[in-house]
Motif scaffolding. Structure first.
Motif, short mmCIF file in Angstrom:
data_model
loop_
_atom_site.label_atom_id
_atom_site.label_comp_id
_atom_site.label_asym_id
_atom_site.label_seq_id
_atom_site.Cartn_x
_atom_site.Cartn_y
_atom_site.Cartn_z
N SER A 17 0.97 -1.45 0.13
CA SER A 17 0.19 0.25 -0.01
C SER A 17 0.68 1.72 -0.16
CB SER A 17 -0.98 0.04 1.15
OG SER A 17 -1.73 0.69 1.38
N SER A 20 0.54 3.79 2.94
CA SER A 20 0.54 3.06 4.76
C SER A 20 1.91 3.76 5.22
CB SER A 20 0.78 2.25 4.23
OG SER A 20 0.89 0.92 5.08
N TYR A 23 3.37 0.67 6.05
CA TYR A 23 4.67 0.09 5.48
C TYR A 23 6.27 1.06 5.00
CZ TYR A 23 6.14 -1.70 0.49
OH TYR A 23 6.55 -2.68 -0.42
N HIS A 34 1.25 -5.88 3.68
CA HIS A 34 0.87 -3.85 4.00
C HIS A 34 0.14 -4.74 2.51
CE1 HIS A 34 3.75 -2.99 6.50
NE2 HIS A 34 4.29 -4.29 6.02
N CYS A 35 -1.17 -4.68 2.33
CA CYS A 35 -2.37 -4.81 1.20
C CYS A 35 -3.61 -4.62 2.00
CB CYS A 35 -2.70 -6.25 1.13
SG CYS A 35 -1.64 -7.14 0.61
N ALA A 36 -4.46 -3.32 0.87
CA ALA A 36 -5.70 -3.01 1.73
C ALA A 36 -7.12 -3.06 -0.13
CB ALA A 36 -5.50 -1.57 2.17
N ASN A 38 -9.08 -0.38 -0.47
CA ASN A 38 -9.58 0.89 -0.43
C ASN A 38 -11.17 1.31 -1.39
OD1 ASN A 38 -8.73 4.20 -1.92
ND2 ASN A 38 -9.65 3.53 -0.02
N THR A 51 -8.85 -0.28 4.90
CA THR A 51 -8.35 -1.35 5.96
C THR A 51 -7.32 -2.15 5.85
OG1 THR A 51 -9.90 -1.11 7.37
CG2 THR A 51 -8.34 -2.91 8.37
N GLU A 52 -6.30 -1.75 6.32
CA GLU A 52 -4.78 -2.63 5.77
C GLU A 52 -4.11 -3.75 6.37
OE1 GLU A 52 0.21 -2.09 6.15
OE2 GLU A 52 -0.90 -0.02 5.45
N ARG A 53 -4.18 -5.19 5.33
CA ARG A 53 -4.10 -5.99 6.50
C ARG A 53 -2.80 -7.28 5.46
NH1 ARG A 53 -9.60 -5.44 4.88
NH2 ARG A 53 -10.74 -5.88 6.35
N MET A 280 -6.80 4.88 8.02
CA MET A 280 -5.91 3.72 7.34
C MET A 280 -6.00 2.66 9.00
SD MET A 280 -3.15 5.24 4.79
CE MET A 280 -4.57 7.02 3.47
N ARG A 282 -5.09 -0.90 11.01
CA ARG A 282 -4.71 -1.88 10.13
C ARG A 282 -4.48 -2.86 12.04
NH1 ARG A 282 0.64 -4.57 7.61
NH2 ARG A 282 0.86 -6.18 8.90
#
Length: 285
Positions: A17, A20, A23, A34-36, A38, A51-53, A280, A282
């Motif tokens: 991201s 992020s 990140y 660091h995926c999201a 959006n 939301t970052e996952r 954002m 997490r």
């Protein structure tokens, strides 16, 4: 953007991201951690979720990507996006389906920097979109656009700022992309595509000034045939990013253009970085 001009949306699937703070603060800089997904709804009601996952929440294949409870799937004809997110900082639920049908595909990516570390592909600049959300209750059809981006370094390492906009034309779409390089100078991409994705010639439009956003005073400018443009609506007004709806003239046609301005100098400000987790989040697990 809906056909009546009252609604709009943006959906971005991030692996690594780029906006992020987590990140940026991480030591190993693993993009898969660091995926999201959006999701932003414009108009009334408006919503924002990012939301970052971590890597355990990501699955992907040649025609599918899932990040947490949301996913995109390509069936050879259309891209179906199933959204199940919760907004931030206000935790509104965002749940529904978006179907995008490209009318054609373009030839390939463009390099945005001199070193070729940042690539952008406006894959399907002229598409039809059907939106059906249960939360909030929302149904509309309109025009859409699908692109991909990838890079080998942080955006702020290569760019200080950029502006971008896209407008429907009777026979396709126009896209304007102006980037300012961190090392000085910049690049203007003035592009026109037919509905089938084939590229057509376009004379670079004249620079057109726009007013700064009202709250965060984000600078905005664009291009148009006659050097004039008007802001119809400001959808996002943040410390480093603005998204707006413009009225202008491109390729001899009066258009409504979706426009964005990004300041990576502002994004790098430590105070802005500390503000980002409120928008954002997490989860710990």
């Amino acid at each position: 953007m809906s056909d009546d001009g009252r609604q709009g949306l943006t959906i971005i699937a991030f692996i690594g991201s780029v906006f992020s703070p987590y990140y940026g603060w991480s030591i190993d800089k693993d993009p898969f951690a660091h995926c999201a997904m959006n999701v932003v709804l414009y108009g009334s009601p408006s919503r924002f979720a990012m939301t970052e996952r971590g890597a355990a929440s990501l699955s992907r294949s040649a025609d599918h990507i899932a990040i947490g409870p949301s996913a995109m799937h390509w069936d050879g004809t259309a891209l179906t996006v199933r959204i199940d997110e919760r907004g931030a900082p206000v935790p509104h639920r965002i749940r529904g389906t978006v179907r995008l049908e490209p009318r054609g595909f373009t030839g390939g990516p463009f390099h945005l920097d001199r070193a070729g570390r940042h690539r952008w592909w406006p894959m399907a600049p002229s598409s039809r979109v059907e939106v059906a959300f249960d939360q909030p209750d929302l149904r509309w059809r309109g025009s859409g656009y699908f692109d991909t981006n990838d890079g080998d370094e942080p955006l702020a390492a290569a760019f200080s700022r950029w502006t971008w906009c896209r407008a429907d034309l009777p026979d396709g779409a126009a896209i304007l992309y102006d980037v300012q390089h961190r090392e000085g100078g910049g690049q203007n991409l003035s592009l026109r595509f037919s509905a089938d994705g084939s590229r057509r010639e376009i004379r670079p439009p004249a620079a057109a000034p726009l007013p700064a956003t009202s709250f965060w005073r984000m600078a905005r400018e664009t291009r148009s045939d006659d050097g004039r443009a008007r802001v119809l609506a400001t959808y996002e007004d943040t410390p480093f990013y603005a998204r707006s709806l413009l009225a202008s003239t491109l390729c001899g046609e009066p258009v409504r253009a979706m426009h964005e301005s990004l300041s990576l100098d502002r994004f790098r400000n430590p105070l802005v970085q500390l503000m980002l987790p409120f928008r954002m989040p997490r989860p710990m697990a």
